[in-house]
Design a protein around this motif. Structure first.
Motif, PDB file in Angstrom:
ATOM      1  N   SER A  11       1.016  -1.288  -0.110  1.00 35.34           N
ATOM      2  CA  SER A  11      -0.054  -0.187  -0.160  1.00 35.34           C
ATOM      3  C   SER A  11       0.912   1.311  -0.128  1.00 35.34           C
ATOM      4  CB  SER A  11      -0.986  -0.162   1.137  1.00 35.34           C
ATOM      5  OG  SER A  11      -0.212  -0.057   2.434  1.00 35.34           O
ATOM      6  N   GLU A  12       0.442   2.189  -0.759  1.00 36.75           N
ATOM      7  CA  GLU A  12       1.219   3.492  -1.104  1.00 36.75           C
ATOM      8  C   GLU A  12       0.792   4.352   0.440  1.00 36.75           C
ATOM      9  OE1 GLU A  12       3.369   4.273  -3.228  1.00 36.75           O
ATOM     10  OE2 GLU A  12       3.451   2.445  -3.907  1.00 36.75           O
ATOM     11  N   PRO A  13       1.655   5.005   0.800  1.00 41.22           N
ATOM     12  CA  PRO A  13       1.223   6.043   2.043  1.00 41.22           C
ATOM     13  C   PRO A  13       0.170   6.900   1.640  1.00 41.22           C
ATOM     14  CG  PRO A  13       3.496   6.528   1.277  1.00 41.22           C
ATOM     15  CD  PRO A  13       2.802   5.427   0.334  1.00 41.22           C
ATOM     16  N   ASP A  14      -0.526   7.213   2.647  1.00 42.96           N
ATOM     17  CA  ASP A  14      -1.822   8.124   2.434  1.00 42.96           C
ATOM     18  C   ASP A  14      -1.171   9.453   2.142  1.00 42.96           C
ATOM     19  OD1 ASP A  14      -4.120   9.564   2.383  1.00 42.96           O
ATOM     20  OD2 ASP A  14      -4.939   8.842   4.078  1.00 42.96           O
ATOM     21  N   ALA A  18       0.557  14.096   4.710  1.00 46.63           N
ATOM     22  CA  ALA A  18       1.234  15.286   4.488  1.00 46.63           C
ATOM     23  C   ALA A  18       0.814  16.531   5.362  1.00 46.63           C
ATOM     24  CB  ALA A  18       1.869  15.482   3.134  1.00 46.63           C
ATOM     25  N   ARG A  19      -0.550  16.508   5.353  1.00 56.64           N
ATOM     26  CA  ARG A  19      -1.123  17.571   6.148  1.00 56.64           C
ATOM     27  C   ARG A  19      -1.425  17.404   7.326  1.00 56.64           C
ATOM     28  NH1 ARG A  19       1.270  19.206   2.831  1.00 56.64           N
ATOM     29  NH2 ARG A  19       0.637  18.738   0.802  1.00 56.64           N
ATOM     30  N   ARG A  20      -1.322  16.170   8.055  1.00 55.40           N
ATOM     31  CA  ARG A  20      -1.384  16.059   9.413  1.00 55.40           C
ATOM     32  C   ARG A  20      -0.991  16.916  10.383  1.00 55.40           C
ATOM     33  NH1 ARG A  20      -5.468  13.144  11.285  1.00 55.40           N
ATOM     34  NH2 ARG A  20      -5.008  11.607   9.812  1.00 55.40           N
ATOM     35  N   PRO A  21       0.336  17.328  10.210  1.00 54.57           N
ATOM     36  CA  PRO A  21       0.918  18.415  11.378  1.00 54.57           C
ATOM     37  C   PRO A  21      -0.091  19.645  11.057  1.00 54.57           C
ATOM     38  CG  PRO A  21       2.565  17.400   9.911  1.00 54.57           C
ATOM     39  CD  PRO A  21       1.360  16.636   9.493  1.00 54.57           C
ATOM     40  N   ALA A  72      -3.608  20.654  -1.219  1.00 54.61           N
ATOM     41  CA  ALA A  72      -3.319  20.773   0.333  1.00 54.61           C
ATOM     42  C   ALA A  72      -4.665  21.136   0.915  1.00 54.61           C
ATOM     43  CB  ALA A  72      -2.294  21.778   0.617  1.00 54.61           C
ATOM     44  N   GLY A  73      -5.367  22.133   0.446  1.00 57.03           N
ATOM     45  CA  GLY A  73      -6.696  22.472   1.103  1.00 57.03           C
ATOM     46  C   GLY A  73      -7.638  21.253   1.044  1.00 57.03           C
ATOM     47  N   LEU A  79      -8.915  15.483   6.003  1.00 54.96           N
ATOM     48  CA  LEU A  79      -8.646  15.003   7.294  1.00 54.96           C
ATOM     49  C   LEU A  79      -9.715  15.595   8.270  1.00 54.96           C
ATOM     50  CD1 LEU A  79      -5.023  15.751   7.458  1.00 54.96           C
ATOM     51  CD2 LEU A  79      -6.038  13.725   7.348  1.00 54.96           C
ATOM     52  N   PHE A  80     -10.264  16.556   7.963  1.00 58.07           N
ATOM     53  CA  PHE A  80     -11.504  17.289   9.154  1.00 58.07           C
ATOM     54  C   PHE A  80     -12.739  15.964   9.037  1.00 58.07           C
ATOM     55  CE2 PHE A  80     -15.603  19.239   8.599  1.00 58.07           C
ATOM     56  CZ  PHE A  80     -15.760  19.708   9.896  1.00 58.07           C
ATOM     57  N   VAL A  81     -12.884  15.609   7.738  1.00 62.96           N
ATOM     58  CA  VAL A  81     -14.111  14.763   7.487  1.00 62.96           C
ATOM     59  C   VAL A  81     -13.697  13.373   8.235  1.00 62.96           C
ATOM     60  CG1 VAL A  81     -15.336  13.344   5.857  1.00 62.96           C
ATOM     61  CG2 VAL A  81     -14.847  15.692   5.361  1.00 62.96           C
TER      62      VAL A  81
END
Length: 177
Positions: A11-14, A18-21, A72-73, A79-81
């Motif tokens: 599996s490829e990384p999600d 990259a936006r987690r921080p 990125a947005g 991530l919010f969802v």
């Protein structure tokens, strides 16, 4: 042959990670005690959601200023969802309800994205904050003044941050205590 199979099932990384921080910084900023203590925002599930929506809206507005960072947005919104979905499941909402609630939350975020474009210090921003953070109830004047001041300060800090730096941020200065 086995290396081909490994590649097939690897599996490829999600890419959203990259936006987690930045997502974590949004949540940390929204959960800063000053919003609830000095700002008198209700420290409830709704109040926390509304603060996350406020901070996320300001960050998304800033990201939108750089068309090259549109992905990125989108990733930040996803991530919010995912986070809201997980929070509702943790509280005990079932599968049938979670989808509808996430839809309502996305609709609420969309409304707030529009409302929070209002200029700092404007009557429109004031009305949007009262409507959303205090559910239309009159907040203490000092609390509303604190929130309006902090929103303006956060917006200024975001404006001073290059979007390319923001999308990898692990901290927003609005998280101060």
């Amino acid at each position: 042959m086995f290396s081909s199979l490994r590649k097939l099932f690897k599996s490829e990384p999600d890419p959203r990670e990259a936006r987690r921080p930045l997502w974590d910084a949004v949540v940390t900023t929204a959960r800063a005690p000053h919003w609830y203590a000095m700002g008198a925002v209700p420290d409830t599930l709704d109040g926390r959601f509304d603060m996350i929506s406020l901070v996320l809206s300001l960050v998304l507005h800033r990201i939108d200023e750089d068309p090259g960072q549109g992905l990125a947005g989108v990733q930040l919104t996803e991530l919010f969802v995912n986070d809201m979905d997980g929070q509702m499941r943790q509280i005990g909402f079932g599968d049938m309800v979670v989808g509808k609630q996430v839809g309502r939350m996305m609709s609420a975020l969309g409304g707030r994205l529009g409302a929070y474009r209002a200029a700092d210090g404007s009557a429109e921003l004031r009305e949007a904050l009262v409507r959303n953070l205090w559910r239309g109830n009159a907040p203490p004047e000092a609390g509303l003044a604190h929130v309006m001041t902090e929103v303006a300060a956060l917006r200024a800090e975001l404006a001073a941050t290059p979007v390319s730096d923001l999308v990898v941020a692990s901290r927003l200065d609005g998280a101060r205590a």
